[in-house]
Structures are given as structure tokens and as C-alpha cells.
Design an enzyme around this catalytic site. Structure first.
Site, PDB file in Angstrom:
ATOM      1  N   SER A  50      10.439  -1.644  -4.033  1.00  0.00           N
ATOM      2  CA  SER A  50      10.976  -1.900  -5.189  1.00  0.00           C
ATOM      3  C   SER A  50      12.405  -2.360  -5.203  1.00  0.00           C
ATOM      4  O   SER A  50      12.787  -3.357  -5.876  1.00  0.00           O
ATOM      5  CB  SER A  50      11.208  -0.742  -6.030  1.00  0.00           C
ATOM      6  OG  SER A  50      11.688   0.403  -5.629  1.00  0.00           O
ATOM      7  N   CYS A  80       2.683   1.392  -8.279  1.00  0.00           N
ATOM      8  CA  CYS A  80       3.705   1.838  -6.990  1.00  0.00           C
ATOM      9  C   CYS A  80       4.963   1.437  -7.196  1.00  0.00           C
ATOM     10  O   CYS A  80       5.775   1.647  -8.156  1.00  0.00           O
ATOM     11  CB  CYS A  80       2.990   1.450  -5.822  1.00  0.00           C
ATOM     12  SG  CYS A  80       3.499   2.814  -4.569  1.00  0.00           S
ATOM     13  N   ARG A 109      11.206   8.071  -7.054  1.00  0.00           N
ATOM     14  CA  ARG A 109      10.729   7.262  -5.778  1.00  0.00           C
ATOM     15  C   ARG A 109      10.483   8.036  -4.443  1.00  0.00           C
ATOM     16  O   ARG A 109      11.216   9.032  -4.208  1.00  0.00           O
ATOM     17  CB  ARG A 109      11.966   5.982  -5.189  1.00  0.00           C
ATOM     18  CG  ARG A 109      12.149   5.039  -5.827  1.00  0.00           C
ATOM     19  CD  ARG A 109      13.042   4.191  -5.308  1.00  0.00           C
ATOM     20  NE  ARG A 109      12.684   3.378  -4.028  1.00  0.00           N
ATOM     21  CZ  ARG A 109      13.559   3.231  -2.973  1.00  0.00           C
ATOM     22  NH1 ARG A 109      14.875   3.504  -2.879  1.00  0.00           N
ATOM     23  NH2 ARG A 109      12.980   2.587  -1.799  1.00  0.00           N
ATOM     24  N   ILE A 137       0.566   5.357  -1.128  1.00  0.00           N
ATOM     25  CA  ILE A 137       1.473   5.014  -0.139  1.00  0.00           C
ATOM     26  C   ILE A 137       3.037   5.016  -0.303  1.00  0.00           C
ATOM     27  O   ILE A 137       3.389   4.290  -1.193  1.00  0.00           O
ATOM     28  CB  ILE A 137       1.123   3.508   0.215  1.00  0.00           C
ATOM     29  CG1 ILE A 137      -0.330   3.448   0.733  1.00  0.00           C
ATOM     30  CG2 ILE A 137       1.809   2.993   1.459  1.00  0.00           C
ATOM     31  CD1 ILE A 137      -0.981   2.121   0.572  1.00  0.00           C
ATOM     32  N   ARG A 138       3.524   6.037   0.229  1.00  0.00           N
ATOM     33  CA  ARG A 138       5.047   6.252  -0.179  1.00  0.00           C
ATOM     34  C   ARG A 138       5.359   6.139  -1.512  1.00  0.00           C
ATOM     35  O   ARG A 138       6.219   5.324  -2.101  1.00  0.00           O
ATOM     36  CB  ARG A 138       5.807   5.185   0.706  1.00  0.00           C
ATOM     37  CG  ARG A 138       5.817   5.568   2.254  1.00  0.00           C
ATOM     38  CD  ARG A 138       6.881   4.643   3.070  1.00  0.00           C
ATOM     39  NE  ARG A 138       8.152   4.951   2.627  1.00  0.00           N
ATOM     40  CZ  ARG A 138       9.029   5.895   2.901  1.00  0.00           C
ATOM     41  NH1 ARG A 138       8.499   7.056   3.576  1.00  0.00           N
ATOM     42  NH2 ARG A 138      10.049   5.892   2.470  1.00  0.00           N
ATOM     43  N   HIS A 178      -2.574   2.564  -6.072  1.00  0.00           N
ATOM     44  CA  HIS A 178      -2.923   1.342  -5.759  1.00  0.00           C
ATOM     45  C   HIS A 178      -4.576   0.758  -6.090  1.00  0.00           C
ATOM     46  O   HIS A 178      -5.215   0.689  -5.196  1.00  0.00           O
ATOM     47  CB  HIS A 178      -2.840   0.846  -4.392  1.00  0.00           C
ATOM     48  CG  HIS A 178      -1.318   0.999  -3.940  1.00  0.00           C
ATOM     49  ND1 HIS A 178      -0.471  -0.034  -4.087  1.00  0.00           N
ATOM     50  CD2 HIS A 178      -0.648   1.815  -3.325  1.00  0.00           C
ATOM     51  CE1 HIS A 178       0.630   0.084  -3.672  1.00  0.00           C
ATOM     52  NE2 HIS A 178       0.614   1.242  -2.881  1.00  0.00           N
ATOM     53  N   GLU A 180      -5.493  -1.800  -7.022  1.00  0.00           N
ATOM     54  CA  GLU A 180      -5.733  -3.074  -6.396  1.00  0.00           C
ATOM     55  C   GLU A 180      -6.468  -3.238  -5.042  1.00  0.00           C
ATOM     56  O   GLU A 180      -6.923  -4.138  -4.605  1.00  0.00           O
ATOM     57  CB  GLU A 180      -4.434  -4.215  -6.211  1.00  0.00           C
ATOM     58  CG  GLU A 180      -3.498  -3.711  -5.337  1.00  0.00           C
ATOM     59  CD  GLU A 180      -2.441  -2.714  -5.776  1.00  0.00           C
ATOM     60  OE1 GLU A 180      -2.828  -1.832  -6.695  1.00  0.00           O
ATOM     61  OE2 GLU A 180      -1.281  -2.637  -5.236  1.00  0.00           O
TER      62      GLU A 180
END
Ligand code: GLN
Length: 198
Positions: A50, A80, A109, A137-138, A178, A180
Site C-alpha cells: 500500500s 489486502c 496494516r 499474506i501480510r 486475496h 483473486e
């Protein structure tokens, strides 16, 4: 009416979103400049980083145009890093980290990082019959939501159980994970419903 959905394409997992949207039969176009944004009925902001996204959006003069379209009611879906970008408030951002905003939420975050960086798990998702297999993921989580925000999904097991990982406010939607990745297009289809409605 045929719709065009843009994918913010200055950074992040653009291809995965384009593929998922394409599989649902909509025109999915990478967005790197305002002329491309102008052609879109809705915008996806992918996973990635980001802080980099915000900086590149500034450098390529996309930041204010996207912010403006969101203010005007353009549907947007962030995954995310994209969730962070759509949040009005962030915790643990980098110094002076900017967001596009629009979602009346506070997002933390790298929230799961203290326990475990990346993990997968099934989550129940409002509007879907069967759980979504969610890949984190993080990932951020949603620390708090304003009154107009619907919670769509929460972590179900482990230390983070109960944490909010998907939200919707009007034409804006965001997930910590995610959708996607992994070939399940159901969450994207819910977003396309919002685009069609608007
Ligand atoms: N940790 C990233 C950020 O702060 C988000 C990670 C992701 O998109 N998978 O932007």
C-alpha cells in the site's frame, strides 16, 4: 449493459484480478492513467504494497482522480493492500502514508504479522452460501468500523478469531485476503453486483 471494470495497475497482483474478472465475462482493464480510469464503471485495487501504491498513484497523477471518482460513488473493491488504500484511517502505516479513503473503517496494516505472516483458512462470507477459502499474506485486519459499514467476514479460528476481514459500505467493498488467488470468483461476483446496481 456491458460494464468495464478497471484494475489499478501501478503495483500489485493486477493479472490475477484481470483474470478473475475476465472469467466472469466483464471487460477488465488495467488502469495506469486517468483516461483509462474514465472508461471504468468500477475499480479494483489489488493486493501488493500500500505504501508503494500510494506513492506511485501520486507520481502518476492518479491519486486525486481516483479519490474523486470514489467520492462521486464509483464502486471500488480493495483486496489486502487495496483494503488499506480504501480505508479512511490506518494504524501502523508508514510515516505520512496516504490512503484514498472512502470506507469509514480503521485498518491495521500487517496486523497478523505479530502472530503469523501468512496463512489460509475458510471464512463465512455474507451473501455466499458456502465459505470462502481465504489466503492472507501480510494482511491487514479491520480494527473498527463506522455506523454505515457492514461486516461481511471475520476470522473464525485461532488467536485472531473474531477479527473483521471483509467489509462493505455502499458501493465500496474490501477484503483482508486475496479472493483473486485460487480460482474462486464468487467474491468478485458480489462486487460486480454492486457495479451493476450503481
Ligand atoms: N502488507 C501490505 C501492505 O501494507 C499488504 C500485503 C498484501 O497486499 N498482500 O500494503
Amino acid at each position: 449493459m456491458a460494464i468495464t471494470v478497471g484494475v489499478f495497475a501501478l503495483q500489485g497482483d493486477v493479472r490475477e484480478h484481470v483474470r478473475t474478472l475476465g472469467a466472469l465475462g466483464v471487460a477488465a482493464v488495467p488502469v495506469r492513467r486517468t483516461s483509462e480510469l474514465d472508461a471504468c464503471d468500477g475499480l479494483v485495487i489489488p493486493g501488493g504494497e500500500s505504501t508503494t501504491m500510494a506513492k506511485l498513484a501520486r507520481v502518476f497523477d492518479l491519486f486525486e482522480p481516483i479519490r474523486q471518482r470514489i467520492k462521486e460513488g464509483m464502486p471500488a473493491f480493495g483486496t489486502c493492500a487495496g483494503m488499506i488504500m480504501l480505508a479512511d484511517r490506518i494504524e501502523d502505516g508508514s510515516r505520512d502514508q496516504e490512503t484514498l479513503g472512502g470506507l469509514d473503517v480503521t485498518v491495521r496494516r500487517n496486523a497478523f504479522g505479530r502472530q503469523v505472516d501468512s496463512f489460509e483458512g475458510d471464512v463465512d462470507f455474507v451473501g455466499l452460501d458456502a465459505p470462502v477459502h481465504a489466503i492472507f499474506i501480510r494482511a491487514p485486519w479491520v480494527e473498527g468500523v463506522g455506523t454505515g459499514v457492514d461486516v461481511l467476514a471475520r476470522v473464525e479460528h485461532g488467536e485472531a478469531a473474531g477479527r473483521i476481514v471483509a467489509v462493505r459500505q455502499g458501493p465500496l467493498m474490501a477484503t483482508s485476503f486475496h479472493p483473486e488467488v485460487g480460482g474462486d470468483a464468487r467474491v468478485h461476483r458480489l462486487f460486480l453486483d454492486l457495479v451493476h446496481e450503481s
